[in-house]
Design an enzyme around this catalytic site. Structure first.
Site, short mmCIF file in Angstrom:
data_model
loop_
_atom_site.label_atom_id
_atom_site.label_comp_id
_atom_site.label_asym_id
_atom_site.label_seq_id
_atom_site.Cartn_x
_atom_site.Cartn_y
_atom_site.Cartn_z
N SER A 31 0.96 -1.21 0.05
CA SER A 31 0.09 -0.10 -0.08
C SER A 31 0.71 1.38 -0.03
CB SER A 31 -0.95 -0.09 1.35
OG SER A 31 -1.29 1.18 1.66
N GLU A 83 0.32 3.67 1.86
CA GLU A 83 0.17 4.14 3.14
C GLU A 83 1.77 3.76 3.53
OE1 GLU A 83 -1.45 5.16 6.15
OE2 GLU A 83 -2.42 6.22 4.22
N TYR A 121 -1.72 0.49 10.45
CA TYR A 121 -1.95 -0.37 9.23
C TYR A 121 -0.73 -0.13 8.36
CZ TYR A 121 -3.59 -0.74 4.57
OH TYR A 121 -3.72 -1.23 3.09
O1 F7E Z 1 -8.95 8.19 3.77
C1 F7E Z 1 -9.10 11.84 4.82
C2 F7E Z 1 -8.16 10.72 5.58
O2 F7E Z 1 -9.86 6.35 4.71
C3 F7E Z 1 -8.42 8.99 2.61
C4 F7E Z 1 -7.26 2.32 1.83
O3 F7E Z 1 -7.54 1.32 0.92
O4 F7E Z 1 -5.83 3.69 0.59
C5 F7E Z 1 -6.83 3.68 1.51
O5 F7E Z 1 -6.41 4.40 2.74
C6 F7E Z 1 -8.19 10.37 3.29
C7 F7E Z 1 -7.31 10.38 4.48
O6 F7E Z 1 -8.34 6.12 2.93
C8 F7E Z 1 -12.49 11.43 6.35
O7 F7E Z 1 -7.73 11.45 6.95
C9 F7E Z 1 -11.05 13.17 5.70
O8 F7E Z 1 -6.17 11.46 4.42
O9 F7E Z 1 -10.63 6.95 2.28
P1 F7E Z 1 -9.50 6.76 3.33
P2 F7E Z 1 -6.82 5.82 3.19
O10 F7E Z 1 -6.52 6.10 4.61
O11 F7E Z 1 -5.94 7.01 2.23
C10 F7E Z 1 -4.83 3.07 0.84
C11 F7E Z 1 -3.75 2.99 -0.41
C12 F7E Z 1 -4.98 1.63 1.75
O12 F7E Z 1 -3.97 0.74 1.38
C13 F7E Z 1 -5.87 1.61 2.53
O13 F7E Z 1 -6.27 0.23 2.84
O14 F7E Z 1 -9.17 11.15 3.50
N1 F7E Z 1 -10.43 12.05 5.49
N2 F7E Z 1 -12.30 12.93 6.27
C14 F7E Z 1 -11.25 10.96 5.86
N3 F7E Z 1 -11.37 9.79 5.58
C15 F7E Z 1 -12.39 9.04 6.13
N4 F7E Z 1 -12.13 7.59 6.11
N5 F7E Z 1 -13.49 9.51 6.69
C16 F7E Z 1 -13.58 10.70 6.61
O15 F7E Z 1 -14.50 11.16 7.17
#
Ligand code: F7E
Length: 327
Positions: free
Chosen positions: A129, A131, A153
């Site tokens: 990832s 990440e 993660y």
């Molecule tokens: O967050 C911001 C949050 O949870 C994206 C997974 O598939 O991609 C994914 O991980 C961004 C972050 O995805 C909210 O802080 C703001 O900066 O959709 P996400 P992620 O963390 O990027 C990677 C490549 C993986 O491998 C993972 O498994 O959005 N954000 N406000 C928020 N995020 C969430 N979930 N909810 C909010 O309300």
């Protein structure tokens, strides 16, 4: 001879698209799922329900070596795609122990079982990832960019990546990692920000929800369309040599950009509905991720075709149409 593939995490977004891709290519597809999923198929199988008669489901526990060993020994697959994980980054801050132990151990068990069974023909894919890059050391990120994970993660994925490389180097296994940047679709889980926005926009448009609550809307991600990414996984396992590849679009947009386009599609202004909530911020955020996918492009000619705007549109229209039918 029909090729056999095992997919862990087959009920998830990527697993379901990968299963379809492999079925269309004539593979015998096997999926490892938790027993609770078999007991509750309506809830857990929504992404694979149209292909259930073409998938061989095996009840197994990714946290148990003997369970994985037995299934691999029975199938002796040509290709093994290890996609199962606790993949919600936010949750990994609250649930450090189970994220670390299940993500790391499951990868270790799969690799170890293939090695112990001496399955020389089995090619292994690990879902790495972006990440893992976390607090990025350079932009864009490529296969040589150092890792600096900012979440449990991310740490678990670095360990899985290292385990995969270790088994490749120590035992000559065909073990590859895809370093996948964010990839979304109409099948994305509702906890991820893209789906949260597309679904909320549709709910608000239909008068079923008042506001959209978000955390850090200035975070930027390299967002692509998931079906194209499972094709990248497959391509990696078709090569003679195992290797690691960055998979992404090479473009980054903010969460704010996503919300702006999503609401515009339904003729609304996101600013009227947005409520910023402190509790949705992460203790340590990954601010900007952007890929340099030159290696996979050069090697396999892989590149994304679905643009960011098109991706947002697909997700919003899908949620809007589905909700409209229900109300
Ligand atoms: O967050 C911001 C949050 O949870 C994206 C997974 O598939 O991609 C994914 O991980 C961004 C972050 O995805 C909210 O802080 C703001 O900066 O959709 P996400 P992620 O963390 O990027 C990677 C490549 C993986 O491998 C993972 O498994 O959005 N954000 N406000 C928020 N995020 C969430 N979930 N909810 C909010 O309300």
């Amino acid at each position: 001879m029909t090729k056999k593939a095992i997919i862990t995490g087959i009920t998830g977004q990527d697993g379901s698209f990968l299963a379809e891709l492999l079925i269309n290519k004539g593979y015998e597809v096997h999926g490892i799922v938790r027993r609770v999923a078999i007991e509750d198929p309506n809830q857990r199988y929504w992404r694979i329900k149209n292909n259930l008669n073409k998938i061989n489901i095996h009840a197994g526990t990714m946290e148990n070596y003997s369970s994985i060993f037995k299934i691999i020994n029975k199938i002796k697959p040509d290709e093994f795609y290890h996609l199962a994980a606790q993949s919600f980054v936010s949750d990994s801050f609250n649930d450090e122990y189970s994220t670390l132990s299940s993500n790391i151990n499951s990868t270790h068990y799969c690799l170890s079982a293939i090695k112990e069974l001496d399955l020389k023909k089995t090619k292994f894919y690990f879902a790495g990832s972006s990440e893992m890059f976390g607090k990025v050391h350079e932009s864009p990120q490529n296969e040589s960019t150092p890792f600096h994970p900012r979440s449990i993660y991310g740490i678990s994925k670095v360990a899985g990546f290292d385990l995969t490389r270790y088994y490749r180097e120590a035992y000559g296994m065909h073990a590859s990692s895809g370093i996948l940047f964010n990839h979304e679709s109409e099948r994305r889980g509702y906890e991820f920000v893209t789906r949260k926005i597309s679904y909320s926009a549709a709910m608000i448009k239909l008068g079923l929800q008042k506001n959209l609550e978000l955390g850090n809307i200035d975070a930027k991600r390299d967002w692509g369309y998931a079906p194209e990414y499972v094709n990248a996984m497959w391509l990696m396992l078709q090569d003679k040599k195992a290797d690691d590849y960055v998979v992404g679009t090479g473009k980054a947009y903010s969460v704010r950009d996503f919300a702006n386009i999503a609401f515009k599609i339904l003729n609304m202004d996101y600013k009227k509905y947005l409520k910023i909530k402190k509790h949705l911020y992460r203790p340590s955020e990954v601010e900007t991720l952007i890929s340099d996918p030159s290696k996979i492009k050069k090697k396999f000619g892989w590149k994304t075709k679905v643009s960011f705007d098109k991706l947002v549109e697909r997700m919003v229209i899908n949620d809007y149409d589905a909700l409209k039918k229900r109300v």
